[in-house]
Every structure is written in C-alpha cells, then in structure tokens.
Design an enzyme around this catalytic site. Structure first.
Site, PDB file in Angstrom:
ATOM      1  N   PRO A   1      24.391 -45.149   7.283  1.00 51.60           N
ATOM      2  CG  PRO A   1      22.706 -45.775   8.742  1.00 51.60           C
ATOM      3  CD  PRO A   1      23.347 -44.569   8.129  1.00 51.60           C
ATOM      4  CG  ASN A   2      23.671 -50.831   7.000  1.00 52.48           C
ATOM      5  OD1 ASN A   2      24.466 -51.563   7.597  1.00 52.48           O
ATOM      6  ND2 ASN A   2      22.547 -50.406   7.557  1.00 52.48           N
TER       7      ASN A   2
ATOM      8  NE  ARG B   1      22.040 -51.928   2.530  1.00 53.44           N
ATOM      9  CZ  ARG B   1      21.541 -50.732   2.811  1.00 53.44           C
ATOM     10  NH1 ARG B   1      22.200 -49.643   2.453  1.00 53.44           N
ATOM     11  NH2 ARG B   1      20.399 -50.623   3.442  1.00 53.44           N
TER      12      ARG B   1
ATOM     13  CE1 TYR C   1      19.401 -49.037  -1.234  1.00 55.39           C
ATOM     14  CE2 TYR C   1      19.907 -51.232  -0.371  1.00 55.39           C
ATOM     15  CZ  TYR C   1      19.209 -50.034  -0.291  1.00 55.39           C
ATOM     16  OH  TYR C   1      18.294 -49.836   0.728  1.00 55.39           O
TER      17      TYR C   1
ATOM     18  CG  ASN D   1      21.731 -42.322   0.593  1.00 55.03           C
ATOM     19  OD1 ASN D   1      20.871 -42.461   1.460  1.00 55.03           O
ATOM     20  ND2 ASN D   1      21.872 -43.172  -0.396  1.00 55.03           N
TER      21      ASN D   1
ATOM     22  CB  ALA E   1      18.474 -46.946   8.133  1.00 53.43           C
TER      23      ALA E   1
ATOM     24  CG  HIS F   1      13.493 -44.350   6.746  1.00 50.06           C
ATOM     25  ND1 HIS F   1      12.954 -43.643   5.677  1.00 50.06           N
ATOM     26  CD2 HIS F   1      14.387 -45.227   6.194  1.00 50.06           C
ATOM     27  CE1 HIS F   1      13.502 -44.099   4.546  1.00 50.06           C
ATOM     28  NE2 HIS F   1      14.368 -45.045   4.832  1.00 50.06           N
TER      29      HIS F   1
ATOM     30  CG  ASP G   1      16.470 -30.907  15.236  1.00 47.62           C
ATOM     31  OD1 ASP G   1      15.521 -30.711  14.454  1.00 47.62           O
ATOM     32  OD2 ASP G   1      16.309 -31.185  16.446  1.00 47.62           O
TER      33      ASP G   1
ATOM     34  CD  GLU H   1      15.788 -36.963   1.993  1.00 47.21           C
ATOM     35  OE1 GLU H   1      15.234 -35.860   2.260  1.00 47.21           O
ATOM     36  OE2 GLU H   1      15.258 -38.057   2.235  1.00 47.21           O
TER      37      GLU H   1
ATOM     38  CG  HIS I   1      16.738 -41.673  -0.468  1.00 44.53           C
ATOM     39  ND1 HIS I   1      17.232 -42.146   0.727  1.00 44.53           N
ATOM     40  CD2 HIS I   1      16.082 -40.528  -0.186  1.00 44.53           C
ATOM     41  CE1 HIS I   1      16.886 -41.307   1.693  1.00 44.53           C
ATOM     42  NE2 HIS I   1      16.183 -40.313   1.163  1.00 44.53           N
ATOM     43  CB  ILE I   2      20.781 -45.735  -4.297  1.00 43.89           C
ATOM     44  CG1 ILE I   2      22.065 -45.009  -3.867  1.00 43.89           C
ATOM     45  CG2 ILE I   2      21.043 -46.691  -5.466  1.00 43.89           C
ATOM     46  CD1 ILE I   2      23.068 -45.884  -3.140  1.00 43.89           C
ATOM     47  CB  SER I   3      16.137 -47.772  -3.647  1.00 39.95           C
ATOM     48  OG  SER I   3      15.900 -47.297  -2.321  1.00 39.95           O
TER      49      SER I   3
ATOM     50  NE  ARG J   1      13.688 -50.594  -0.885  1.00 44.49           N
ATOM     51  CZ  ARG J   1      14.868 -50.540  -0.255  1.00 44.49           C
ATOM     52  NH1 ARG J   1      15.598 -49.433  -0.320  1.00 44.49           N
ATOM     53  NH2 ARG J   1      15.300 -51.581   0.426  1.00 44.49           N
TER      54      ARG J   1
END
Ligand code: DQA
Length: 144
Positions: free
Chosen positions: A10-11, A18, A23, A73, A76, A79, A86, A100, A102-104, A109
């Site tokens: 998402p996002n 954004r 990012y 990626n 959200a 988390h 699963d 997995e 993540h950009i950041s 954070r």
C-alpha cells in the site's frame, strides 16, 4: 524464462510524490525501468502494486503455483499482516527465494515500524538503500 514477481504494497503507487525526503523522487515506473535494465537474459520482471491485502496474498499464491521468485516490499502490511506472512511462508517453504525490501530503513524510524511479520519467513531482507535495494534483491534471487 524465469519470471520474478516484484510486489509492492500500500501507498507505493505514490512513489515519487509520497514523502520524497524518505522514499526519494523516483516512481514505480522508474523502478520498473531500473530492474528491466538490470535483469539478466532469460529473466522477466513482473512488477505490481496494490493497496489491498487480499490481492498481494493472491499474488503470493500465484508465485507458488508458477514457481516464481518473489521480491516484496510489503509497505505498511509488513508491520501487522499475519495473512501476508502466512502467504509469504508458502513461497519460501516451497523453496522459492523471497526477499523483503524496504526503501527506507524502518529500524531507524518510528517504533511501530521496527517489527516485521514477514522477515521470519523471508529468505533475506534488504532495507535502507532506496530503490537500489530492489536491484540487490534481483541479484540475490537470480544468482546461481
Ligand atoms: C516501507 C517502510 C514501511 O514502514 C512503510 O509503511 C512503507 C514503505 C519502505 O519501503 O521503506 O510504506 O516498506
């Protein structure tokens, strides 16, 4: 031909506009071009984004059914989504690489970003290197 699924949660469809301080200024189309330019012969990049948990879970099932390596990626969903965890476990337990990304760096954070439901079932995790992280992941899933 190996198809690598590059799944974004998402996002991430808003990449480019954004929070560019977090990012960066490049969007998903720039990421697609980056990965397509980097893909070894015989490797096809299938990059997708969704804001819907069920959809990304379905894509994990598709990865199992088509024996496709996954770069994800989860954004959200990372988390809090046990459903996605699963589904990701089905991929790695099928012997397919699942990286997995993540950009950041979520660990630098807010504390709610420090926990990942996915990492425990991922083959590996890359975080904090911007879009370059996806390139490193592509190298990892196509090595050997
Ligand atoms: C993210 C980090 C997550 O905490 C966040 O919810 C995202 C993007 C990253 O790529 O840095 O949407 O996965």
């Amino acid at each position: 031909m190996t198809r690598v699924l590059v799944l974004n949660g998402p996002n991430l469809g808003r990449l480019g506009s954004r929070e560019p301080d977090v990012y960066g200024a490049q969007d998903l189309e720039a990421l697609r071009a980056l990965l397509e330019g980097d893909a070894p012969d015989g490797v096809e990049i299938d990059l997708r984004q969704t804001d819907h948990e069920g959809e990304i879970i379905g894509w994990m099932h598709e990865a199992v059914d088509t024996a496709s390596p996954v770069i994800v990626n989860p954004a959200a969903f990372t988390h809090y989504s046990y459903g996605l965890r699963d589904a990701a476990a089905l991929v790695s337990k099928a012997g397919l690489p699942l990286v997995e990304v993540h950009i950041s760096n979520p660990h630098a954070r807010e504390s709610f970003r420090h926990h990942s439901t996915i990492s425990g079932v991922a083959t590996g995790v890359i975080a904090g290197f911007g879009l370059e992280g996806y390139r490193l992941a592509l190298r990892a899933v196509t090595a050997g």
